[in-house]
Design an enzyme around this catalytic site. Structure first.
Site, PDB file in Angstrom:
ATOM      1  N   LYS A   1     -13.537  50.320  -0.620  1.00  0.00           N
ATOM      2  CA  LYS A   1     -14.290  50.925   0.472  1.00  0.00           C
ATOM      3  C   LYS A   1     -14.556  49.970   1.635  1.00  0.00           C
ATOM      4  CE  LYS A   1     -15.012  54.583   0.390  1.00  0.00           C
ATOM      5  NZ  LYS A   1     -14.375  55.924   0.394  1.00  0.00           N
TER       6      LYS A   1
ATOM      7  N   SER B   1     -13.199  54.195 -12.930  1.00  0.00           N
ATOM      8  CA  SER B   1     -12.255  54.978 -12.110  1.00  0.00           C
ATOM      9  C   SER B   1     -10.885  54.299 -12.053  1.00  0.00           C
ATOM     10  CB  SER B   1     -12.808  55.255 -10.702  1.00  0.00           C
ATOM     11  OG  SER B   1     -12.616  54.187  -9.826  1.00  0.00           O
TER      12      SER B   1
HETATM   13  N1  PMP Z   1     -13.223  54.860  -7.231  1.00  0.00           N
HETATM   14  C1  PMP Z   1     -14.340  54.249  -6.815  1.00  0.00           C
HETATM   15  C2  PMP Z   1     -15.023  53.282  -7.743  1.00  0.00           C
HETATM   16  C3  PMP Z   1     -14.858  54.524  -5.541  1.00  0.00           C
HETATM   17  O1  PMP Z   1     -15.995  53.929  -5.124  1.00  0.00           O
HETATM   18  C4  PMP Z   1     -14.201  55.472  -4.719  1.00  0.00           C
HETATM   19  C5  PMP Z   1     -14.768  55.815  -3.375  1.00  0.00           C
HETATM   20  N2  PMP Z   1     -15.686  56.902  -3.431  1.00  0.00           N
HETATM   21  C6  PMP Z   1     -13.036  56.088  -5.193  1.00  0.00           C
HETATM   22  C7  PMP Z   1     -12.569  55.750  -6.450  1.00  0.00           C
HETATM   23  C8  PMP Z   1     -12.282  57.140  -4.394  1.00  0.00           C
HETATM   24  O2  PMP Z   1     -11.812  56.685  -3.146  1.00  0.00           O
HETATM   25  P1  PMP Z   1     -11.761  57.665  -1.898  1.00  0.00           P
HETATM   26  O3  PMP Z   1     -13.161  57.880  -1.420  1.00  0.00           O
HETATM   27  O4  PMP Z   1     -10.949  56.929  -0.884  1.00  0.00           O
HETATM   28  O5  PMP Z   1     -11.131  58.945  -2.328  1.00  0.00           O
END
Ligand code: PMP
Length: 309
Positions: free
Chosen positions: A53, A270
């Site tokens: 991010k 994630s």
């Molecule tokens: N995994 C994590 C740990 C995140 O912080 C985020 C951001 N919300 C994402 C995945 C997904 O990324 P995006 O917002 O670009 O879809």
């Protein structure tokens, strides 16, 4: 493939360290795949704020400054489940802007301390309403005092996905020497997939794009969104992807543990889910170069029980 992580890096400020993260080939969890199949992970935990991010946060702030929407008198406000908040707080401090974040009150203690250390003002929202509750709160605060705030709104801001279009997608193309055939990424705001996917498709229209989503509204894949039940981000175009995979939290935890034990990589739930999805795709092809994103490392998630179970 080493980039900024070696000792020759010289940077004038932390914002200069955003991006250019390493792309790592996975060798152990890939055992059993066809010989012509490679799986690579982009390690976004190497960003200075510790996550993917940093890229969109920096771009949204830069675009705000350039357009005049963000001035020294204003406070940056947004709703964030965590990583974007850390990025705003870090970059705000580095560039000299006040930051106010609406965050569900069940944010991990580690994250709370990081945001506090960077000096961000925190508005805690009802954990039962999740990230959507935080979004609603931020909207209310902006509506009540519009002149006070700069509201980048990462869910609806094109500068979010454009950050990935201009950096992540280019880096992956260059780091694979144009060999990438499949790109797999989890969807939160969807900025990572929308930007990286569009850029890769421009380089090669045959690149296959696979999004990952949680398989239920209540899940442990922090950063991912269950689109059927969530406020859908305006920047999300489901038509971009060829396929969507629904991932379950237990598989993600198990994969995060395997990545630690087998690859020596401490990454987030994630990332475990993204890896599980990438391996699912990789197991279905004869040959190819599958690239996925590990959005952050494990150190903000160590209070999760699965590390010791
Ligand atoms: N995994 C994590 C740990 C995140 O912080 C985020 C951001 N919300 C994402 C995945 C997904 O990324 P995006 O917002 O670009 O879809």
């Amino acid at each position: 493939m080493t980039t900024k992580t070696n000792c020759i890096t010289a940077a004038a400020g932390v914002v200069d360290l955003v991006g250019q993260t390493p792309l790592l080939r996975l060798h152990k969890v890939t055992v059993g795949l066809n010989e012509g199949v490679e799986v690579w992970a982009k390690l976004e935990g190497y960003n200075p704020g510790g996550s993917v991010k940093d890229r969109p946060a920096l771009n949204m702030i830069r675009c705000g400054i350039e357009s005049g929407a963000l001035t020294r008198e204003k406070t940056l406000i947004d709703a964030t489940s965590g990583n974007t908040g850390v990025a705003y707080a870090m970059i705000g401090t580095a560039l000299g802007y006040d930051v106010c974040l609406c965050v569900p009150s069940n944010v991990t203690p580690e994250r709370f301390k990081i945001l506090n250390a960077f000096g961000a003002e925190l508005i805690l929202t009802d954990p039962g309403t999740g990230s959507d509750g935080a979004i609603i709160k931020a909207r209310e605060m902006v509506a009540a005092d519009p002149d006070r705030y700069f509201y980048p709104n990462q869910y609806d801001n094109d500068a979010n996905w454009q950050a990935h279009y201009n950096t992540t997608g280019v880096e992956i193309w260059e780091q694979t020497s144009g060999r990438v055939t499949h790109f797999v990424a989890g969807i939160g705001t969807s900025g990572t997939m929308m930007g990286t996917g569009r850029r890769l498709r421009e380089y090669n229209p045959d690149v296959v794009l696979i999004s990952g989503q949680p398989d239920s509204p209540f899940h442990g894949l922090e950063g991912w969104k269950h689109m059927q039940t969530a406020i859908v981000p305006a920047i999300y175009d489901p038509a971009l992807c060829d396929q969507n995979l629904e991932m379950n939290t237990e598989d993600a935890y198990a994969m995060a543990m395997r990545l630690a034990r087998e690859e020596g990589l401490m990454v987030s739930p994630s990332s475990g889910a993204a890896c599980h999805a990438a391996l699912q795709i990789a197991s279905q092809i004869e040959a190819g170069c599958v690239v996925t994103i590990f959005p952050d490392d494990a150190y903000k998630y160590l209070t999760e029980g699965f590390w010791t179970e």
